[in-house]
Design a protein around this motif. Structure first.
Motif, short mmCIF file in Angstrom:
data_model
loop_
_atom_site.label_atom_id
_atom_site.label_comp_id
_atom_site.label_asym_id
_atom_site.label_seq_id
_atom_site.Cartn_x
_atom_site.Cartn_y
_atom_site.Cartn_z
N THR A 159 54.67 12.39 66.17
CA THR A 159 53.62 12.08 67.14
C THR A 159 52.45 13.05 67.02
N LEU A 160 52.77 14.34 66.96
CA LEU A 160 51.72 15.36 66.84
C LEU A 160 50.94 15.20 65.54
N PHE A 161 51.66 14.89 64.47
CA PHE A 161 51.00 14.73 63.17
C PHE A 161 50.05 13.53 63.19
N THR A 162 50.50 12.41 63.75
CA THR A 162 49.65 11.23 63.81
C THR A 162 48.49 11.42 64.78
N VAL A 163 48.73 12.18 65.84
CA VAL A 163 47.63 12.52 66.76
C VAL A 163 46.57 13.33 66.03
N TRP A 164 47.01 14.25 65.19
CA TRP A 164 46.08 15.08 64.42
C TRP A 164 45.30 14.23 63.42
N LEU A 165 45.96 13.22 62.84
CA LEU A 165 45.29 12.36 61.87
C LEU A 165 44.31 11.40 62.55
N THR A 166 44.85 10.55 63.40
CA THR A 166 44.04 9.54 64.10
C THR A 166 44.60 9.32 65.50
N SER A 168 45.57 7.80 68.74
CA SER A 168 45.58 6.45 69.29
C SER A 168 46.90 6.23 70.00
N VAL A 169 46.98 5.10 70.70
CA VAL A 169 48.21 4.78 71.41
C VAL A 169 49.37 4.54 70.45
N LEU A 170 49.05 4.20 69.20
CA LEU A 170 50.09 3.96 68.21
C LEU A 170 50.86 5.23 67.86
N CYS A 171 50.30 6.38 68.18
CA CYS A 171 50.99 7.65 67.89
C CYS A 171 52.35 7.70 68.58
N ALA A 172 52.39 7.20 69.82
CA ALA A 172 53.66 7.20 70.56
C ALA A 172 54.70 6.33 69.87
N ILE A 173 54.24 5.21 69.31
CA ILE A 173 55.18 4.30 68.65
C ILE A 173 55.63 4.86 67.31
N TRP A 174 54.70 5.49 66.58
CA TRP A 174 55.10 6.15 65.33
C TRP A 174 56.16 7.21 65.61
N GLY A 175 55.95 7.97 66.67
CA GLY A 175 56.92 9.00 67.03
C GLY A 175 58.27 8.40 67.40
N TYR A 176 58.24 7.29 68.13
CA TYR A 176 59.50 6.64 68.52
C TYR A 176 60.22 6.06 67.31
N LEU A 177 59.45 5.47 66.40
CA LEU A 177 60.06 4.94 65.17
C LEU A 177 60.74 6.05 64.37
N ALA A 178 60.06 7.19 64.29
CA ALA A 178 60.66 8.32 63.58
C ALA A 178 61.93 8.78 64.28
N MET A 179 61.88 8.83 65.61
CA MET A 179 63.04 9.28 66.38
C MET A 179 64.25 8.38 66.16
N VAL A 180 64.06 7.06 66.30
CA VAL A 180 65.21 6.16 66.17
C VAL A 180 65.71 6.11 64.73
N SER A 181 64.81 6.32 63.77
CA SER A 181 65.23 6.32 62.36
C SER A 181 66.11 7.53 62.05
N ILE A 182 65.65 8.71 62.47
CA ILE A 182 66.44 9.93 62.26
C ILE A 182 67.76 9.83 63.02
N ARG A 183 67.69 9.34 64.24
CA ARG A 183 68.90 9.20 65.06
C ARG A 183 69.91 8.27 64.39
N MET A 184 69.42 7.16 63.87
CA MET A 184 70.31 6.21 63.21
C MET A 184 70.96 6.83 61.97
N LEU A 185 70.18 7.52 61.17
CA LEU A 185 70.71 8.11 59.94
C LEU A 185 71.78 9.17 60.23
N VAL A 186 71.52 10.01 61.24
CA VAL A 186 72.49 11.07 61.56
C VAL A 186 73.75 10.48 62.18
N TYR A 187 73.59 9.49 63.06
CA TYR A 187 74.77 8.84 63.64
C TYR A 187 75.61 8.16 62.56
N CYS A 188 74.94 7.51 61.62
CA CYS A 188 75.68 6.86 60.53
C CYS A 188 76.42 7.90 59.69
N TYR A 189 75.77 9.02 59.46
CA TYR A 189 76.40 10.09 58.67
C TYR A 189 77.66 10.61 59.36
#
Length: 214
Positions: A159-166, A168-189
């Motif tokens: 979220t902070l990185f995308t805020v620094w780039l551009t 927008s409200v999409l920053c929150a969604i990018w952050g959430y996508l990253a969160m659920v992706s990392i969470r899914m990978l670690v849970y699967c592991y």
């Protein structure tokens, strides 16, 4: 005594993770509210409510209680796993295809790209939630807490990185996508020690397994 100490440790980790997650969430929202334009705050509110609903439904749905509280064979878990993945794909398709129509109905052109991004979440969440429920069944609360904290921190970083780039409200969604992706990978592991899906599925078997949830 060892069991009691382990339970106390697990409870401590769960409490600390909840506090940290809430704190990071408040920090993230405060940051976005400060940098967004006034006309984007409505979209931010829609995004936040949508993501909260998704998170709540994900924890209650996808047969999680069934996995946590009943002894299922690997075949039954596999049927449930693939059924939930297919259900997630269906929701993804409905949201993605209908995003333009929804944005026109709401008179919010930016809503289309938001819904398209949010729809991807439904491909990711079912897999992670399945393994999370298995870890809960096995009382692996320390691992769950670690996964939740690390994924939230990763989401905040994105979220902070995308805020620094551009900004927008999409920053929150990018952050959430990253969160659920990392969470899914670690849970699967972590979860693959207890479950690895078999390549088998039928609607009849899926309905029979889900029917146990009452």
């Amino acid at each position: 005594m060892a069991i009691r100490e382990r339970n106390l440790t697990n409870a401590k980790w769960s409490l600390l993770s909840s506090i940290k997650i809430v704190g990071i969430g408040v920090l993230q929202l405060s940051l976005l509210a400060q940098i967004l334009q006034a006309n984007e705050l409505n979209l931010l509110a829609i995004a936040i409510v949508t993501l909260l609903v998704i998170d709540t439904l994900a924890d209650r749905g996808f047969g999680n209680s069934l996995i946590r509280h009943q002894s299922l064979s690997n075949s039954e878990l596999s049927v449930l796993y693939w059924g939930n993945v297919l259900a997630g794909l269906f929701i993804f398709a409905v949201l993605f295809v209908g995003s333009d129509m929804y944005s026109r109905l709401m008179a919010q052109p930016e809503l289309a790209i938001m819904l398209e991004m949010i729809s991807v979440i439904f491909i990711i969440i079912p897999q992670g939630q399945h393994y999370r429920a298995i870890l809960q069944r096995e009382k692996q609360f320390t691992r769950i807490a670690f996964t939740e904290i690390s994924s939230v921190l990763a989401g905040l970083a994105v979220t902070l990185f995308t805020v620094w780039l551009t900004p927008s409200v999409l920053c929150a969604i990018w952050g959430y996508l990253a969160m659920v992706s990392i969470r899914m990978l670690v849970y699967c592991y972590y979860g693959r020690s207890w479950f690895q899906p078999e390549y088998r599925f039928s609607l009849k078997a899926f309905a029979a397994v889900r029917a146990r949830n009452g």
